[in-house]
Design an enzyme around this catalytic site. Sequence first.
Site, PDB file in Angstrom:
ATOM      1  N   TYR A  57       0.852  -1.189   0.000  1.00 21.64           N
ATOM      2  CA  TYR A  57       0.000   0.000   0.000  1.00 21.64           C
ATOM      3  C   TYR A  57       0.891   1.243   0.000  1.00 21.64           C
ATOM      4  O   TYR A  57       1.599   1.513   0.976  1.00 21.64           O
ATOM      5  CB  TYR A  57      -0.899   0.042   1.236  1.00 21.64           C
ATOM      6  CG  TYR A  57      -1.982  -1.005   1.300  1.00 21.64           C
ATOM      7  CD1 TYR A  57      -2.306  -1.796   0.211  1.00 21.64           C
ATOM      8  CD2 TYR A  57      -2.690  -1.201   2.478  1.00 21.64           C
ATOM      9  CE1 TYR A  57      -3.314  -2.750   0.286  1.00 21.64           C
ATOM     10  CE2 TYR A  57      -3.705  -2.147   2.565  1.00 21.64           C
ATOM     11  CZ  TYR A  57      -4.001  -2.925   1.471  1.00 21.64           C
ATOM     12  OH  TYR A  57      -4.990  -3.866   1.560  1.00 21.64           O
ATOM     13  N   LEU A 207     -18.321  -1.839   2.255  1.00 20.76           N
ATOM     14  CA  LEU A 207     -19.032  -0.711   1.636  1.00 20.76           C
ATOM     15  C   LEU A 207     -18.820  -0.688   0.125  1.00 20.76           C
ATOM     16  O   LEU A 207     -19.157   0.300  -0.530  1.00 20.76           O
ATOM     17  CB  LEU A 207     -18.573   0.612   2.245  1.00 20.76           C
ATOM     18  CG  LEU A 207     -18.782   0.764   3.753  1.00 20.76           C
ATOM     19  CD1 LEU A 207     -18.307   2.129   4.222  1.00 20.76           C
ATOM     20  CD2 LEU A 207     -20.237   0.542   4.124  1.00 20.76           C
ATOM     21  N   GLY A 210     -16.990   2.308  -1.056  1.00 23.94           N
ATOM     22  CA  GLY A 210     -17.727   3.566  -0.964  1.00 23.94           C
ATOM     23  C   GLY A 210     -19.010   3.593  -1.749  1.00 23.94           C
ATOM     24  O   GLY A 210     -19.794   4.546  -1.622  1.00 23.94           O
TER      25      GLY A 210
END
Length: 338
Positions: A57, A207, A210
């Site tokens: 990351y 989610l 998003g």
Amino acid sequence: MVPTTTLGTTGPTVSRIGLGAMGMSGMYGRSEDAESTATIHAALDAGIDLIDTGDFYGSGHNETLIGAALSGRRREDVTLSVKFGAMRGPGGTWGGVDNRPDSIRNFLAYSLQRLGVDYIDIYRPARLDPSVPIEDTVGAIGELVEAGYVRHIGLSEVGPETIRRATAVHPIADLQIEYSLISRGIENEILPLCRELGIGVTAYGVLSRGLLSDSLRSNSALAPDDFRSHSPRFQGENLRQNLRLVDTMAELAAQHGVTVAQLAIAWVLAQGGDIVPVVGARKVTRLTETLGALDVHLSAADLAGIAAAVPDSAVAGDRYAPAQMAQLDSERTTVGQS
């Protein structure tokens, strides 16, 4: 405070919700280190002790950020979950997967240095390396467990055969895999097998990056450096169709007096105490919203109604682009699932 659960039969006791840190290192566009650090601190103060990262990351930025944020905190108060193996190049390019034993030891050494710790709680290959038997990968991590550098072994995005082969070598604490109201493929084979073998599930993508929130309903424009700008579910008519599902969710959320994101997280929480949602929050406000999901109580009728109103069969687009989908061992058993 956040309630806790144990990951599988051999894993650590962790908070019922984890904090996913990927978005703090540019995957969803620009982020601010100060705000990210404040979010990590707020999560720890609220009782979220599971922090998930990957050594790739931001090409190490994420681990360095977390290490600095944890400075001064008691090591035993944090459960660090680290993925390894994804190769990066200059300019953020991707270069496949490397899960060779010698590479694993190299990756771990750098992660320990960046995080400023002397052991990793859960260490896992980010993806299956088709050129390295899973037995060799897990065996190498097992040696690091014996040496004290790793506490538990986890897996990520692998299917039933790989899970069984890995478990035959060493106890597996958890499987990290995408699971949400609109990505339910694991319910067919993978989740039942994990429960059979006593393996916990840390669910990311709760989610759907998003999508299952209010963030894109009013403005769906994405920055060029946002991972989602290349994701099938966020393209053209796919996005418009998916946002219609989100509008349906918004109506259901309003009936419960919560946000779309809170309803989505609560739905996953209600699927079982052995499933821990790992939610990516880059700002304290989003973290606060996430924590509110713990107060949402859904009946069996509520859960059935939500699943029927927002069927995963109605989702448009795969969860990754074709090249990335091809790397998912988990998708070999979920063809045709969202």
